[in-house]
Motif scaffolding. Structure first.
Motif, PDB file in Angstrom:
ATOM      1  N   ALA A 118       0.869  -1.164   0.000  1.00  0.00           N
ATOM      2  CA  ALA A 118       0.000   0.000   0.000  1.00  0.00           C
ATOM      3  C   ALA A 118       0.908   1.217   0.000  1.00  0.00           C
ATOM      4  O   ALA A 118       1.907   1.237   0.714  1.00  0.00           O
ATOM      5  CB  ALA A 118      -0.891   0.008   1.235  1.00  0.00           C
ATOM      6  N   ALA A 119       0.584   2.191  -0.820  1.00  0.00           N
ATOM      7  CA  ALA A 119       1.442   3.370  -0.925  1.00  0.00           C
ATOM      8  C   ALA A 119       1.337   4.224   0.335  1.00  0.00           C
ATOM      9  O   ALA A 119       0.306   4.250   1.001  1.00  0.00           O
ATOM     10  CB  ALA A 119       1.042   4.183  -2.153  1.00  0.00           C
ATOM     11  N   TRP A 120       2.436   4.897   0.648  1.00  0.00           N
ATOM     12  CA  TRP A 120       2.443   5.863   1.750  1.00  0.00           C
ATOM     13  C   TRP A 120       2.490   7.249   1.147  1.00  0.00           C
ATOM     14  O   TRP A 120       2.928   7.441   0.013  1.00  0.00           O
ATOM     15  CB  TRP A 120       3.688   5.690   2.634  1.00  0.00           C
ATOM     16  N   GLY A 121       2.094   8.251   1.932  1.00  0.00           N
ATOM     17  CA  GLY A 121       2.224   9.632   1.485  1.00  0.00           C
ATOM     18  C   GLY A 121       3.681  10.066   1.507  1.00  0.00           C
ATOM     19  O   GLY A 121       4.559   9.280   1.850  1.00  0.00           O
ATOM     20  N   GLU A 122       3.929  11.339   1.159  1.00  0.00           N
ATOM     21  CA  GLU A 122       5.306  11.835   1.091  1.00  0.00           C
ATOM     22  C   GLU A 122       5.992  11.812   2.459  1.00  0.00           C
ATOM     23  O   GLU A 122       7.106  11.339   2.609  1.00  0.00           O
ATOM     24  CB  GLU A 122       5.317  13.264   0.516  1.00  0.00           C
ATOM     25  N   ASN A 123       5.321  12.344   3.476  1.00  0.00           N
ATOM     26  CA  ASN A 123       5.876  12.373   4.827  1.00  0.00           C
ATOM     27  C   ASN A 123       4.882  11.765   5.809  1.00  0.00           C
ATOM     28  O   ASN A 123       4.294  12.456   6.628  1.00  0.00           O
ATOM     29  CB  ASN A 123       6.203  13.820   5.244  1.00  0.00           C
ATOM     30  N   PRO A 124       4.705  10.443   5.712  1.00  0.00           N
ATOM     31  CA  PRO A 124       3.627   9.796   6.459  1.00  0.00           C
ATOM     32  C   PRO A 124       3.795   9.928   7.975  1.00  0.00           C
ATOM     33  O   PRO A 124       2.819   9.815   8.715  1.00  0.00           O
ATOM     34  CB  PRO A 124       3.732   8.329   6.033  1.00  0.00           C
ATOM     35  N   GLU A 125       5.024  10.201   8.432  1.00  0.00           N
ATOM     36  CA  GLU A 125       5.245  10.291   9.875  1.00  0.00           C
ATOM     37  C   GLU A 125       4.640  11.569  10.470  1.00  0.00           C
ATOM     38  O   GLU A 125       4.441  11.653  11.676  1.00  0.00           O
ATOM     39  CB  GLU A 125       6.744  10.207  10.191  1.00  0.00           C
ATOM     40  N   ILE A 136       5.580   4.268  18.216  1.00  0.00           N
ATOM     41  CA  ILE A 136       5.341   3.342  17.099  1.00  0.00           C
ATOM     42  C   ILE A 136       6.667   2.736  16.623  1.00  0.00           C
ATOM     43  O   ILE A 136       6.805   1.526  16.483  1.00  0.00           O
ATOM     44  CB  ILE A 136       4.651   4.074  15.922  1.00  0.00           C
ATOM     45  N   ARG A 188       9.072  -2.309   7.222  1.00  0.00           N
ATOM     46  CA  ARG A 188       8.246  -1.664   6.204  1.00  0.00           C
ATOM     47  C   ARG A 188       6.828  -2.224   6.238  1.00  0.00           C
ATOM     48  O   ARG A 188       5.841  -1.514   6.195  1.00  0.00           O
ATOM     49  CB  ARG A 188       8.886  -1.920   4.837  1.00  0.00           C
ATOM     50  N   LEU A 191       5.038  -1.181   9.466  1.00  0.00           N
ATOM     51  CA  LEU A 191       4.734   0.245   9.519  1.00  0.00           C
ATOM     52  C   LEU A 191       3.623   0.638   8.546  1.00  0.00           C
ATOM     53  O   LEU A 191       3.017   1.696   8.699  1.00  0.00           O
ATOM     54  CB  LEU A 191       5.996   1.069   9.227  1.00  0.00           C
ATOM     55  N   PHE A 195       1.221   3.993   8.282  1.00  0.00           N
ATOM     56  CA  PHE A 195       1.616   5.041   7.348  1.00  0.00           C
ATOM     57  C   PHE A 195       0.917   5.006   5.995  1.00  0.00           C
ATOM     58  O   PHE A 195       1.107   5.892   5.184  1.00  0.00           O
ATOM     59  CB  PHE A 195       3.140   4.977   7.102  1.00  0.00           C
TER      60      PHE A 195
ATOM     61  N   TRP B  38       7.594  -0.830  -7.064  1.00  0.00           N
ATOM     62  CA  TRP B  38       7.805   0.597  -6.831  1.00  0.00           C
ATOM     63  C   TRP B  38       7.384   0.956  -5.413  1.00  0.00           C
ATOM     64  O   TRP B  38       8.084   1.664  -4.691  1.00  0.00           O
ATOM     65  CB  TRP B  38       7.023   1.453  -7.849  1.00  0.00           C
ATOM     66  N   VAL B  39       6.225   0.455  -4.995  1.00  0.00           N
ATOM     67  CA  VAL B  39       5.734   0.747  -3.644  1.00  0.00           C
ATOM     68  C   VAL B  39       6.690   0.182  -2.592  1.00  0.00           C
ATOM     69  O   VAL B  39       7.016   0.846  -1.610  1.00  0.00           O
ATOM     70  CB  VAL B  39       4.300   0.203  -3.425  1.00  0.00           C
ATOM     71  N   ASP B  42       9.767   2.387  -2.474  1.00  0.00           N
ATOM     72  CA  ASP B  42       9.460   3.698  -1.905  1.00  0.00           C
ATOM     73  C   ASP B  42       9.197   3.623  -0.400  1.00  0.00           C
ATOM     74  O   ASP B  42       9.704   4.430   0.373  1.00  0.00           O
ATOM     75  CB  ASP B  42       8.226   4.278  -2.635  1.00  0.00           C
ATOM     76  N   THR B  43       8.415   2.628   0.027  1.00  0.00           N
ATOM     77  CA  THR B  43       8.069   2.561   1.455  1.00  0.00           C
ATOM     78  C   THR B  43       9.262   2.064   2.285  1.00  0.00           C
ATOM     79  O   THR B  43       9.415   2.455   3.436  1.00  0.00           O
ATOM     80  CB  THR B  43       6.829   1.669   1.685  1.00  0.00           C
ATOM     81  N   THR B  44      10.124   1.246   1.689  1.00  0.00           N
ATOM     82  CA  THR B  44      11.328   0.812   2.425  1.00  0.00           C
ATOM     83  C   THR B  44      12.284   1.987   2.574  1.00  0.00           C
ATOM     84  O   THR B  44      12.866   2.195   3.647  1.00  0.00           O
ATOM     85  CB  THR B  44      12.025  -0.361   1.698  1.00  0.00           C
ATOM     86  N   LYS B  46      11.419   5.083   2.737  1.00  0.00           N
ATOM     87  CA  LYS B  46      10.841   5.966   3.758  1.00  0.00           C
ATOM     88  C   LYS B  46      11.027   5.391   5.165  1.00  0.00           C
ATOM     89  O   LYS B  46      11.259   6.125   6.124  1.00  0.00           O
ATOM     90  CB  LYS B  46       9.354   6.223   3.472  1.00  0.00           C
ATOM     91  N   THR B  47      10.914   4.068   5.286  1.00  0.00           N
ATOM     92  CA  THR B  47      11.140   3.425   6.592  1.00  0.00           C
ATOM     93  C   THR B  47      12.524   3.795   7.122  1.00  0.00           C
ATOM     94  O   THR B  47      12.673   4.218   8.273  1.00  0.00           O
ATOM     95  CB  THR B  47      11.030   1.888   6.442  1.00  0.00           C
ATOM     96  N   ARG B  49      14.476   6.297   6.177  1.00  0.00           N
ATOM     97  CA  ARG B  49      14.592   7.736   6.422  1.00  0.00           C
ATOM     98  C   ARG B  49      13.959   8.110   7.764  1.00  0.00           C
ATOM     99  O   ARG B  49      14.510   8.887   8.539  1.00  0.00           O
ATOM    100  CB  ARG B  49      13.911   8.525   5.286  1.00  0.00           C
ATOM    101  N   ILE B  50      12.797   7.535   8.051  1.00  0.00           N
ATOM    102  CA  ILE B  50      12.087   7.884   9.285  1.00  0.00           C
ATOM    103  C   ILE B  50      12.893   7.427  10.512  1.00  0.00           C
ATOM    104  O   ILE B  50      13.042   8.173  11.476  1.00  0.00           O
ATOM    105  CB  ILE B  50      10.660   7.291   9.278  1.00  0.00           C
TER     106      ILE B  50
END
Ligand SMILES: [Zn+2]
Lengths: 206, 82
Positions: A118-125, A136, A188, A191, A195, B38-39, B42-44, B46-47, B49-50
């Motif tokens: 599932a896609a996340w937004g740009e800054n989901p945090e 979390i 991932r 989360l 997210f 792609w998802v 991208d989500t990995t 972001k994981t 980075r967060i």
């Protein structure tokens, strides 16, 4: 040109002064790194009391063995390695009768399976407050098996290189990479619940 | 064309930017054509980075004080033995 207000933290000079007996210099090194060492200890041991012991033992041991610090790596890398060893000893002691192995490669092939897409937004945090987000992230990282968690903590939280992580944990570089991949994929996946974009359905593939 | 499974195996090196140009191009081609991968990429990313963005909390003052006190005891003990 450096000025007295230079943000560059001249740790080599501090280490030199600490070695020559300056309490003030070693206290500066403590202030610089105690938060990171304590976080590392909490992440690995998952036990407050153990983490407090690890913090203390790490800096005492570093002080005692300051003459072994060569200055060819960063002081932080050196002290992290001491901290990791202290933390792993605590963890092993706690887990002794629970048959949890840190060294054994767990390879069921399952860990690289991806179930949630599932896609996340740009800054989901940004959806969460600092406290909520911290809660979390801690909870999710603590759900990892210790052998994956330790690698993830060193590589992606403490930002050691793959080689430094391998050295600190006595693992081969391919073993670090393989555990890191699985740790990242599991995080991932976990989360995604927090997210993902609202209304984006998750489904399985692979 | 890379399979999804091959893409997953290369993901860590891709995100750490330690792939050769050729492998990198193969990954980028795959994710441009495979929405699921792609998802995942991208989500990995972001994981990571967060988690990297999390600053350690300052440690409690009493813990800091106990550390300094333990260091003083250590120093005294080291002076006695040397
Ligand atoms: Zn794919």
């Amino acid at each position: 040109m450096t000025t007295p207000t230079s943000p560059v933290f001249d740790e080599l000079a501090l280490v030199e002064r600490a070695r020559a007996g300056s309490s003030e210099a070693f206290a500066s090194l403590i202030r610089q790194y105690e938060g990171k060492i304590f976080r590392l200890a909490m992440n690995i041991t998952q036990n407050r009391e153990d983490a407090e012991d690890v913090l203390q033992e790490t800096f005492l041991s570093a002080y005692e063995h300051l003459d072994r610090f060569r200055g060819d790596s960063k002081f932080y890398t050196w002290i992290v390695r001491i901290g990791v060893n202290e933390a792993l000893m605590k963890l092993r002691k706690r887990k002794q009768d629970k048959s949890v192995s840190l060294d054994q490669e767990i390879d069921t092939g399952e860990e690289t399976m991806v179930r949630e897409i599932a896609a996340w937004g740009e800054n989901p945090e940004e959806r969460y407050s600092r406290e909520e987000l911290g809660g979390i992230l801690d909870k999710v990282v603590q759900s990892l098996p210790p052998s994956f968690r330790t690698v993830f903590v060193l590589r992606d939280i403490e930002e050691l290189s793959t080689e430094e992580t391998a050295e600190a944990l006595n693992l081969s570089v391919p073993a670090v990479k393989s555990r890191l991949l699985r740790a990242r994929l599991q995080l991932r996946e976990k989360l995604t619940r927090f997210f993902k974009l609202k209304g984006d359905d998750t489904f399985a593939y692979l | 064309m890379l399979t999804c499974k091959q893409f997953i195996e290369e993901l860590t090196d891709y995100l750490d930017e330690s792939l050769s140009g050729e492998s990198r191009a193969a990954i980028e081609k795959h994710i441009s054509q495979c929405p699921n991968c792609w998802v995942v990429a991208d989500t990995t990313r972001k994981t990571i980075r967060i988690y990297k963005g999390m600053e350690p909390y300052p440690i409690p003052q009493d813990l800091h004080d106990r550390l300094l006190a333990a260091l003083e005891r250590k120093k005294a003990a080291m002076r006695q033995t040397s």
